[in-house]
Design a protein around this motif. Structure first.
Motif, PDB file in Angstrom:
ATOM      1  N   HIS A 267     -16.918   1.539   3.856  1.00  9.25           N
ATOM      2  CA  HIS A 267     -16.766   2.996   3.996  1.00  9.25           C
ATOM      3  C   HIS A 267     -16.319   3.696   2.938  1.00  9.25           C
ATOM      4  O   HIS A 267     -15.706   3.488   2.014  1.00  9.25           O
ATOM      5  CB  HIS A 267     -15.607   3.260   5.169  1.00  9.25           C
ATOM      6  N   GLY A 268     -17.414   4.921   2.746  1.00  3.24           N
ATOM      7  CA  GLY A 268     -17.168   5.468   1.275  1.00  3.24           C
ATOM      8  C   GLY A 268     -18.146   4.954   0.440  1.00  3.24           C
ATOM      9  O   GLY A 268     -18.139   5.467  -0.942  1.00  3.24           O
ATOM     10  N   ALA A 269     -19.232   4.171   0.743  1.00  2.00           N
ATOM     11  CA  ALA A 269     -20.032   3.662  -0.265  1.00  2.00           C
ATOM     12  C   ALA A 269     -21.031   4.862  -1.111  1.00  2.00           C
ATOM     13  O   ALA A 269     -21.307   4.964  -1.963  1.00  2.00           O
ATOM     14  CB  ALA A 269     -21.158   2.548   0.043  1.00  2.00           C
ATOM     15  N   LYS A 270     -21.419   5.750   0.082  1.00  2.00           N
ATOM     16  CA  LYS A 270     -22.460   6.746  -0.213  1.00  2.00           C
ATOM     17  C   LYS A 270     -21.659   7.712  -0.909  1.00  2.00           C
ATOM     18  O   LYS A 270     -22.219   8.289  -2.007  1.00  2.00           O
ATOM     19  CB  LYS A 270     -22.744   7.549   1.160  1.00  2.00           C
ATOM     20  N   GLN A 271     -20.367   8.050  -0.738  1.00  2.00           N
ATOM     21  CA  GLN A 271     -19.469   9.094  -1.890  1.00  2.00           C
ATOM     22  C   GLN A 271     -19.253   8.284  -2.994  1.00  2.00           C
ATOM     23  O   GLN A 271     -19.474   9.008  -4.290  1.00  2.00           O
ATOM     24  CB  GLN A 271     -18.007   9.223  -1.119  1.00  2.00           C
ATOM     25  N   LEU A 272     -19.229   6.990  -3.251  1.00  3.94           N
ATOM     26  CA  LEU A 272     -19.204   6.366  -4.671  1.00  3.94           C
ATOM     27  C   LEU A 272     -20.503   6.581  -5.201  1.00  3.94           C
ATOM     28  O   LEU A 272     -20.681   6.904  -6.576  1.00  3.94           O
ATOM     29  CB  LEU A 272     -18.979   4.882  -4.627  1.00  3.94           C
ATOM     30  N   TRP A 273     -21.740   6.690  -4.596  1.00  2.00           N
ATOM     31  CA  TRP A 273     -22.985   6.492  -5.052  1.00  2.00           C
ATOM     32  C   TRP A 273     -23.201   8.012  -5.684  1.00  2.00           C
ATOM     33  O   TRP A 273     -23.722   8.272  -6.883  1.00  2.00           O
ATOM     34  CB  TRP A 273     -24.021   6.408  -3.910  1.00  2.00           C
ATOM     35  N   LEU A 274     -22.840   9.212  -4.999  1.00  7.08           N
ATOM     36  CA  LEU A 274     -22.757  10.567  -5.407  1.00  7.08           C
ATOM     37  C   LEU A 274     -21.895  10.654  -6.598  1.00  7.08           C
ATOM     38  O   LEU A 274     -22.374  11.507  -7.555  1.00  7.08           O
ATOM     39  CB  LEU A 274     -22.443  11.432  -4.180  1.00  7.08           C
ATOM     40  N   LEU A 275     -20.770  10.066  -6.398  1.00  5.52           N
ATOM     41  CA  LEU A 275     -19.780  10.389  -7.653  1.00  5.52           C
ATOM     42  C   LEU A 275     -20.418   9.675  -8.819  1.00  5.52           C
ATOM     43  O   LEU A 275     -20.017  10.310  -9.944  1.00  5.52           O
ATOM     44  CB  LEU A 275     -18.326   9.937  -7.487  1.00  5.52           C
ATOM     45  N   GLU A 276     -20.960   8.578  -8.762  1.00  6.70           N
ATOM     46  CA  GLU A 276     -21.563   7.807 -10.044  1.00  6.70           C
ATOM     47  C   GLU A 276     -22.811   8.582 -10.526  1.00  6.70           C
ATOM     48  O   GLU A 276     -22.717   9.080 -11.930  1.00  6.70           O
ATOM     49  CB  GLU A 276     -22.068   6.484  -9.529  1.00  6.70           C
ATOM     50  N   LEU A 277     -23.581   9.189  -9.861  1.00  5.39           N
ATOM     51  CA  LEU A 277     -24.868  10.253 -10.127  1.00  5.39           C
ATOM     52  C   LEU A 277     -24.104  11.234 -11.068  1.00  5.39           C
ATOM     53  O   LEU A 277     -24.414  11.816 -12.025  1.00  5.39           O
ATOM     54  CB  LEU A 277     -25.748  10.623  -9.070  1.00  5.39           C
ATOM     55  N   SER A 278     -22.973  11.828 -10.444  1.00  3.89           N
ATOM     56  CA  SER A 278     -22.486  13.126 -11.144  1.00  3.89           C
ATOM     57  C   SER A 278     -21.726  12.717 -12.219  1.00  3.89           C
ATOM     58  O   SER A 278     -22.222  13.374 -13.463  1.00  3.89           O
ATOM     59  CB  SER A 278     -21.345  13.652 -10.032  1.00  3.89           C
ATOM     60  N   LEU A 279     -21.026  11.897 -12.510  1.00  4.45           N
ATOM     61  CA  LEU A 279     -20.653  11.264 -13.700  1.00  4.45           C
ATOM     62  C   LEU A 279     -21.515  10.788 -14.752  1.00  4.45           C
ATOM     63  O   LEU A 279     -21.285  10.962 -16.010  1.00  4.45           O
ATOM     64  CB  LEU A 279     -19.604  10.120 -13.326  1.00  4.45           C
ATOM     65  N   SER A 280     -22.536  10.071 -14.545  1.00  2.00           N
ATOM     66  CA  SER A 280     -23.656   9.483 -15.332  1.00  2.00           C
ATOM     67  C   SER A 280     -24.265  10.740 -15.802  1.00  2.00           C
ATOM     68  O   SER A 280     -24.859  10.652 -16.915  1.00  2.00           O
ATOM     69  CB  SER A 280     -24.321   8.659 -14.676  1.00  2.00           C
ATOM     70  N   GLN A 281     -24.669  11.928 -15.194  1.00  2.00           N
ATOM     71  CA  GLN A 281     -25.396  12.737 -15.483  1.00  2.00           C
ATOM     72  C   GLN A 281     -24.737  13.937 -16.487  1.00  2.00           C
ATOM     73  O   GLN A 281     -24.941  14.754 -17.420  1.00  2.00           O
ATOM     74  CB  GLN A 281     -25.988  13.777 -14.448  1.00  2.00           C
ATOM     75  N   SER A 282     -23.275  13.866 -16.160  1.00  2.00           N
ATOM     76  CA  SER A 282     -22.400  14.805 -16.827  1.00  2.00           C
ATOM     77  C   SER A 282     -21.870  14.151 -18.091  1.00  2.00           C
ATOM     78  O   SER A 282     -21.672  14.880 -19.266  1.00  2.00           O
ATOM     79  CB  SER A 282     -21.092  15.170 -16.128  1.00  2.00           C
ATOM     80  N   GLY A 283     -21.915  12.781 -18.243  1.00  2.00           N
ATOM     81  CA  GLY A 283     -21.752  12.029 -19.446  1.00  2.00           C
ATOM     82  C   GLY A 283     -20.193  11.805 -19.694  1.00  2.00           C
ATOM     83  O   GLY A 283     -19.721  11.582 -21.035  1.00  2.00           O
ATOM     84  N   GLY A 284     -19.296  12.202 -18.798  1.00  2.00           N
ATOM     85  CA  GLY A 284     -17.942  11.933 -18.918  1.00  2.00           C
ATOM     86  C   GLY A 284     -17.009  11.958 -17.623  1.00  2.00           C
ATOM     87  O   GLY A 284     -17.823  11.878 -16.558  1.00  2.00           O
ATOM     88  N   PRO A 285     -15.781  11.698 -17.698  1.00  5.64           N
ATOM     89  CA  PRO A 285     -15.169  11.731 -16.575  1.00  5.64           C
ATOM     90  C   PRO A 285     -15.086  13.241 -15.840  1.00  5.64           C
ATOM     91  O   PRO A 285     -15.461  13.953 -16.437  1.00  5.64           O
ATOM     92  CB  PRO A 285     -13.565  11.412 -17.078  1.00  5.64           C
ATOM     93  N   SER A 286     -14.856  13.144 -14.614  1.00 10.21           N
ATOM     94  CA  SER A 286     -14.724  14.154 -13.768  1.00 10.21           C
ATOM     95  C   SER A 286     -13.907  14.069 -12.438  1.00 10.21           C
ATOM     96  O   SER A 286     -13.211  12.974 -12.037  1.00 10.21           O
ATOM     97  CB  SER A 286     -16.097  14.424 -13.357  1.00 10.21           C
ATOM     98  N   THR A 287     -13.137  15.111 -12.394  1.00 11.88           N
ATOM     99  CA  THR A 287     -12.366  15.113 -11.005  1.00 11.88           C
ATOM    100  C   THR A 287     -12.979  15.120  -9.741  1.00 11.88           C
ATOM    101  O   THR A 287     -14.291  15.675  -9.589  1.00 11.88           O
ATOM    102  CB  THR A 287     -11.352  16.288 -10.914  1.00 11.88           C
ATOM    103  N   TYR A 288     -12.519  14.649  -8.803  1.00  8.70           N
ATOM    104  CA  TYR A 288     -13.172  14.428  -7.412  1.00  8.70           C
ATOM    105  C   TYR A 288     -12.715  15.358  -6.404  1.00  8.70           C
ATOM    106  O   TYR A 288     -11.435  15.454  -6.273  1.00  8.70           O
ATOM    107  CB  TYR A 288     -13.229  12.984  -7.015  1.00  8.70           C
TER     108      TYR A 288
END
Length: 288
Positions: A267-288
């Motif tokens: 549970h939460g795998a889709k949210q992890l995938w969206l978070l990974e896409l966001s962080l990989s595109q921004s190139g740095g840490p981000s708050t969720y």
């Protein structure tokens, strides 16, 4: 090192060389050999007789406290603090081995009720209802006469279940319409099924075998393929490509990518995938 012992008798002949001097000379030579063996053309070895392995320093992983913002390191995965994990509602289960087979779901229509009289030549029996349906030729090859079937029928606001089996598989129609006729025999002692009723049925499509399984919710279906998130401990989540053999009753049989005992996010795998896409595109840490 042996030259020190050969040199000692020579040094004793000279009165200027005291015993203390000789002892100091030998001690220094021995210490030099011990700490700098390469000066004597030798390499230290371990107890097994092999050269000592080189120490490889890996990239240090983030040290997270509960309030740490999410971080993503390519090849290492996502790193989440406890607060973020709770906010995302992450749930985890270990992959297990199960004996499982793919299921076939179909719809069939009753053409003979259980109270109707039958002839001995037909092989049909009273007390059983019979239904017919048409199935794909490939599926018909994986089904067998006599195979158990679970039948469900809606009756008003409720759903009744029946035990049945595959009575006959007629494959003569395959060259004409590309399908085979499947006839079911359904135990109906209460005579509740009538000719013309539509029923739903399910049965095993192939042999039961042992597979590594995870809940279907642990599998992400994306344009890039199927993935699951492995939980590696200490807030670390790694996305892993997987091959799914089939899905049966909410359970995914894994062909490749996940081993027995590995923990996956259910549970939460889709949210992890969206978070990974966001962080990989921004190139740095981000708050969720």
């Amino acid at each position: 090192m042996h030259f020190c012992y050969l040199l000692c008798p020579f040094l004793i002949k000279f009165p200027g060389f005291t015993s203390f001097f000789i002892f100091s000379f030998v001690l220094m030579a021995w210490l030099t050999f011990f700490f700098y063996p390469s000066l004597y053309g030798q390499v230290t070895e371990n107890s097994t007789g092999t050269s000592a392995p080189e120490i490889v320093f890996e990239e240090s992983l983030p040290r997270l406290d509960p309030s740490s913002p999410p971080q993503f390191i390519p090849g290492k995965g996502l790193f989440l603090g406890e607060i973020t994990e709770k906010e995302m509602g992450i749930q985890i289960e270990a992959a297990v081995e199960k004996e499982i087979a793919p299921l076939y779901f179909g719809e069939s229509q009753v053409y003979r009720a259980s109270w109707e009289k039958t002839s001995e030549q037909s092989g049909q029996k009273e007390g059983f209802a019979y239904s017919t349906s048409f199935i794909d030729a490939k599926d018909s090859e994986k089904l067998n006469v006599g195979q158990r079937v679970l039948v469900k029928s809606k009756q008003g606001n409720s759903e009744a279940t029946y035990e049945g089996k595959i009575f006959f598989i007629d494959k003569e129609l395959i060259p004409v319409i590309g399908k085979a006729e499947l006839i079911l025999q359904i135990a109906d002692p209460k005579q509740s099924l009538q000719a013309g009723d539509w029923i739903n049925f399910e049965t095993s499509l192939g042999l039961v075998a042992t597979w590594v399984t995870v809940p279907e919710s642990a599998v992400l279906y994306t344009a890039s393929g199927c993935f699951s998130y492995l939980f590696l401990g200490h807030g670390r989540y790694l996305r892993k490509p997987v091959e799914v053999a089939f899905v049966s009753q909410g359970i995914a049989a894994i062909k490749k990518g996940i081993e027995k005992g590995q923990k996956v996010v259910t549970h939460g795998a889709k949210q992890l995938w969206l978070l990974e896409l966001s962080l990989s595109q921004s190139g740095g840490p981000s708050t969720y």
